[in-house]
Design a protein around this motif. Structure first.
Motif, mmCIF file in Angstrom:
data_model
loop_
_atom_site.group_PDB
_atom_site.id
_atom_site.type_symbol
_atom_site.label_atom_id
_atom_site.label_comp_id
_atom_site.label_asym_id
_atom_site.label_seq_id
_atom_site.Cartn_x
_atom_site.Cartn_y
_atom_site.Cartn_z
ATOM 1 N N LEU A 1 0.832 -1.195 0.000
ATOM 2 C CA LEU A 1 0.000 0.000 0.000
ATOM 3 C C LEU A 1 0.868 1.247 0.000
ATOM 4 N N PRO A 2 0.303 2.385 -0.367
ATOM 5 C CA PRO A 2 1.084 3.617 -0.468
ATOM 6 C C PRO A 2 1.684 4.052 0.876
ATOM 7 N N PRO A 3 3.006 4.167 0.940
ATOM 8 C CA PRO A 3 3.640 4.559 2.198
ATOM 9 C C PRO A 3 3.221 5.954 2.663
ATOM 10 N N GLU A 4 2.860 6.831 1.731
ATOM 11 C CA GLU A 4 2.474 8.191 2.125
ATOM 12 C C GLU A 4 1.166 8.219 2.916
ATOM 13 N N LEU A 5 0.400 7.131 2.875
ATOM 14 C CA LEU A 5 -0.850 7.086 3.636
ATOM 15 C C LEU A 5 -0.703 6.365 4.969
ATOM 16 N N TYR A 6 0.496 5.810 5.218
ATOM 17 C CA TYR A 6 0.680 5.098 6.481
ATOM 18 C C TYR A 6 0.425 6.048 7.650
ATOM 19 N N GLN A 7 -0.286 5.581 8.639
ATOM 20 C CA GLN A 7 -0.724 6.333 9.827
ATOM 21 C C GLN A 7 -1.613 7.511 9.447
ATOM 22 N N ARG A 8 -2.184 7.440 8.287
ATOM 23 C CA ARG A 8 -3.108 8.491 7.884
ATOM 24 C C ARG A 8 -4.363 7.876 7.292
ATOM 25 N N GLY A 9 -4.652 6.646 7.612
ATOM 26 C CA GLY A 9 -5.883 6.059 7.134
ATOM 27 C C GLY A 9 -5.843 4.575 6.855
ATOM 28 N N TRP A 10 -4.790 4.075 6.178
ATOM 29 C CA TRP A 10 -4.846 2.673 5.790
ATOM 30 C C TRP A 10 -4.167 1.733 6.758
ATOM 31 N N ASP A 11 -3.436 2.204 7.723
ATOM 32 C CA ASP A 11 -2.715 1.303 8.608
ATOM 33 C C ASP A 11 -3.623 0.633 9.629
ATOM 34 N N ASP A 12 -4.801 1.162 9.835
ATOM 35 C CA ASP A 12 -5.704 0.682 10.867
ATOM 36 C C ASP A 12 -7.117 0.774 10.298
ATOM 37 N N PHE A 13 -7.678 -0.358 9.863
ATOM 38 C CA PHE A 13 -9.001 -0.290 9.252
ATOM 39 C C PHE A 13 -9.739 -1.610 9.406
ATOM 40 N N GLU A 14 -10.952 -1.646 8.892
ATOM 41 C CA GLU A 14 -11.775 -2.841 8.951
ATOM 42 C C GLU A 14 -11.993 -3.397 7.547
ATOM 43 N N LEU A 15 -11.945 -4.718 7.461
ATOM 44 C CA LEU A 15 -12.251 -5.424 6.220
ATOM 45 C C LEU A 15 -13.489 -6.275 6.480
ATOM 46 N N THR A 16 -14.447 -6.221 5.581
ATOM 47 C CA THR A 16 -15.661 -7.024 5.710
ATOM 48 C C THR A 16 -15.691 -8.063 4.600
ATOM 49 N N PHE A 17 -15.770 -9.325 4.995
ATOM 50 C CA PHE A 17 -15.818 -10.455 4.077
ATOM 51 C C PHE A 17 -17.272 -10.855 3.884
ATOM 52 N N ARG A 18 -17.732 -10.808 2.620
ATOM 53 C CA ARG A 18 -19.085 -11.227 2.253
ATOM 54 C C ARG A 18 -18.981 -12.271 1.146
ATOM 55 N N PRO A 19 -18.758 -13.531 1.501
ATOM 56 C CA PRO A 19 -18.509 -14.549 0.481
ATOM 57 C C PRO A 19 -19.757 -15.191 -0.118
ATOM 58 N N ALA A 20 -20.908 -14.581 0.001
ATOM 59 C CA ALA A 20 -22.176 -15.195 -0.444
ATOM 60 C C ALA A 20 -22.136 -15.684 -1.888
ATOM 61 N N GLY A 21 -21.509 -14.989 -2.796
ATOM 62 C CA GLY A 21 -21.514 -15.392 -4.196
ATOM 63 C C GLY A 21 -20.334 -16.264 -4.590
ATOM 64 N N PHE A 22 -19.520 -16.626 -3.645
ATOM 65 C CA PHE A 22 -18.312 -17.397 -3.912
ATOM 66 C C PHE A 22 -18.670 -18.831 -4.268
ATOM 67 N N ALA A 23 -18.107 -19.365 -5.314
ATOM 68 C CA ALA A 23 -18.431 -20.735 -5.744
ATOM 69 C C ALA A 23 -17.595 -21.757 -5.002
#
Length: 127
Positions: free
Chosen positions: A105-127
């Motif tokens: 990921l872009p180093p210029e955004l570290y500690q400014r948004g992307w270093d600490d976040f939430e990921l949501t997994f929605r695998p409903a359509g996964f085969a």
């Protein structure tokens, strides 16, 4: 096959530097989601359990490695029928994040948004 992954940046603890462009943070978190979904392995669960969405809190170091383990912050779509399988869905999401480090990921955004976040997994359509 699709694995819907969303990312939501949380504000940094201190606002020492100016906030990055929101669009840049959204692009960066989507890049993280794209990288992680390639590492997702669907567990052997019922069709109904595939409707369970799992949200993880993740923290990354500047080199793209995890800081600590991904933490489950919530699940939706859990029913009486699928409750027993919810932990399998959560573990599959956690393992995907662990397998895919380091992320790029872009180093210029570290500690400014992307270093600490939430990921949501929605695998409903996964085969």
């Amino acid at each position: 096959m699709t694995l819907a992954l969303g990312a939501c940046a949380t504000p940094p603890p201190m606002a020492a530097a100016p906030a990055p462009d929101r669009a840049a943070v959204l692009r960066a978190t989507q890049r993280a989601a794209d990288q992680v979904k390639r590492c997702y392995r669907h567990p052997k669960v019922s069709r109904a359990a595939r409707l369970i969405a799992t949200t993880l809190h993740v923290s990354y170091a500047a080199d793209g490695t995890l800081i600590g383990l991904p933490e489950v912050v919530g699940q939706s779509g859990v029913t009486d029928e699928t409750a027993v399988q919810a932990s399998l869905m959560a573990e599959a999401a956690r393992l995907a994040v662990i397998r895919c480090q380091p992320i790029s990921l872009p180093p210029e955004l570290y500690q400014r948004g992307w270093d600490d976040f939430e990921l949501t997994f929605r695998p409903a359509g996964f085969a």
